[in-house]
Enzyme design. Sequence first.
Site, short mmCIF file in Angstrom:
data_model
loop_
_atom_site.label_atom_id
_atom_site.label_comp_id
_atom_site.label_asym_id
_atom_site.label_seq_id
_atom_site.Cartn_x
_atom_site.Cartn_y
_atom_site.Cartn_z
N PHE A 72 12.29 8.96 -1.02
CA PHE A 72 13.39 8.01 -0.79
C PHE A 72 12.96 6.96 0.23
O PHE A 72 13.64 6.69 1.20
CB PHE A 72 14.62 8.80 -0.33
CG PHE A 72 15.93 8.10 -0.63
CD1 PHE A 72 16.15 7.45 -1.83
CD2 PHE A 72 16.96 8.12 0.30
CE1 PHE A 72 17.36 6.81 -2.11
CE2 PHE A 72 18.17 7.49 0.05
CZ PHE A 72 18.37 6.83 -1.16
N THR B 149 6.94 9.55 -4.01
CA THR B 149 6.49 9.87 -2.66
C THR B 149 5.26 8.99 -2.33
O THR B 149 4.66 8.41 -3.23
CB THR B 149 6.13 11.37 -2.50
OG1 THR B 149 5.08 11.69 -3.40
CG2 THR B 149 7.34 12.26 -2.77
N GLY C 129 7.50 -4.25 3.40
CA GLY C 129 7.46 -3.10 2.48
C GLY C 129 6.42 -3.21 1.38
O GLY C 129 6.52 -2.53 0.36
N LYS D 16 -6.07 1.56 -8.80
CA LYS D 16 -5.41 0.90 -9.93
C LYS D 16 -6.42 0.57 -11.04
O LYS D 16 -6.09 0.61 -12.22
CB LYS D 16 -4.69 -0.35 -9.45
CG LYS D 16 -3.46 -0.01 -8.61
CD LYS D 16 -2.96 -1.22 -7.87
CE LYS D 16 -1.68 -0.95 -7.11
NZ LYS D 16 -1.39 -1.98 -6.11
N GLY E 271 6.32 -4.39 -3.81
CA GLY E 271 7.71 -4.64 -3.40
C GLY E 271 8.62 -3.60 -4.03
O GLY E 271 8.34 -3.09 -5.13
N1 HSE Z 1 0.46 -1.45 -1.43
C1 HSE Z 1 0.50 -1.81 -2.80
C2 HSE Z 1 0.13 -3.28 -2.93
C3 HSE Z 1 1.86 -1.55 -3.35
O1 HSE Z 1 0.14 -3.98 -1.92
O2 HSE Z 1 -0.19 -3.73 -4.02
C4 HSE Z 1 1.97 -1.64 -4.85
O3 HSE Z 1 1.14 -0.72 -5.50
#
Ligand code: HSE
Length: 338
Positions: A8, A97, A208, A226, A317
């Site tokens: 959360f 999480t 964030g 990624k 975001g």
């Molecule tokens: N911290 C990651 C970014 C969040 O800045 O892309 C999204 O995966």
Amino acid sequence: MRVLLIGFGVVGQSFAELVDSEASALAQNYGLRPKIVGVVDSKGAVLSPNGIDLKKALTYKRESGSLERFGDGTYLRGRTGLDAIKEVDCEVVVEATPTDLKKGEPGLSHLKAAMKEGRHIVCTNKGPLAVAMPALIELASHNKIMFKFSGTVGGGTPVLDFAKKCLEGSQIRSISGILNGTTNYILSKMSSEGSRMKDALAEAQRLGYAEADPTYDVGGFDTACKLVIISNYVLGSSLSLGDVKVKGISDVATEDIERAKAKGQTVKLIGRMDKRPRVGPEEIPVTHPLNVSGTFNAFSFDTHPAGEITLVGKGAGGKETASSVIRDLIEIRRTFAR
Ligand code: HSE
């Protein structure tokens, strides 16, 4: 559709907010009626088979950092995600999480337990996929559940399914792109405002965008993770994080950016998957399609016979990533409503 939400933080709260504010549009347009029957954070859980009052949950969490104000009976201090997966009757578990790229925990255990219980899964946590993506996909298929993770790459930008579904029939020869919003935000700020890396990172954390451990962003590991997910999903590779050569942006100085500018170039953190997967800062022409600013991500697919195809969208975001959870839930509902 009964949903157990584990995690959360920024994404979990944004998801709860979307479910609350978009309830009638989701029901009307997609027949999707998510009922959140459990919310688990790092301290405990709120469980309610009739659905949790999301406005209350968001207010309590924002005001006190905890869900404790729900009171005895509804708030269960110390209840973990694993406990909730066993206790709560639901169709879907949303795993949001924080990412741990070393062991993938606690997300990895949550996913395995949810699969064993026969729950469908929507996961925005990259850790379990970086550590055990092929095994998780096999386990999901064995347990006949849907395992969706579109928010792990591109945030709200549907790059995984774009590449997998919309590029069908084309050969994808390579993938390159800006896969991390935080570092792109930092490099953009350094370039346009002459900001210091430290200050731009602090701003990205405040907004964030950054990981709980921001060295994942700055060190290039989030991009690498990624790259692993997109390569495995789209190209059918079986990479893990250790296969990627990684260099982050810590050594990029304002002078490097200024030098690049003078040549009509800009410095970006690029992930590439061609012969071998790698991540590092590169100079690219300012006119290049990958030259996007702020938290935008850009993904370029070198395809045959259509050539270069680039997809651009917000990659970090809360509400952006939460929109990917909604998208995945719609797909789960559509598949199982047939
Ligand atoms: N911290 C990651 C970014 C969040 O800045 O892309 C999204 O995966």
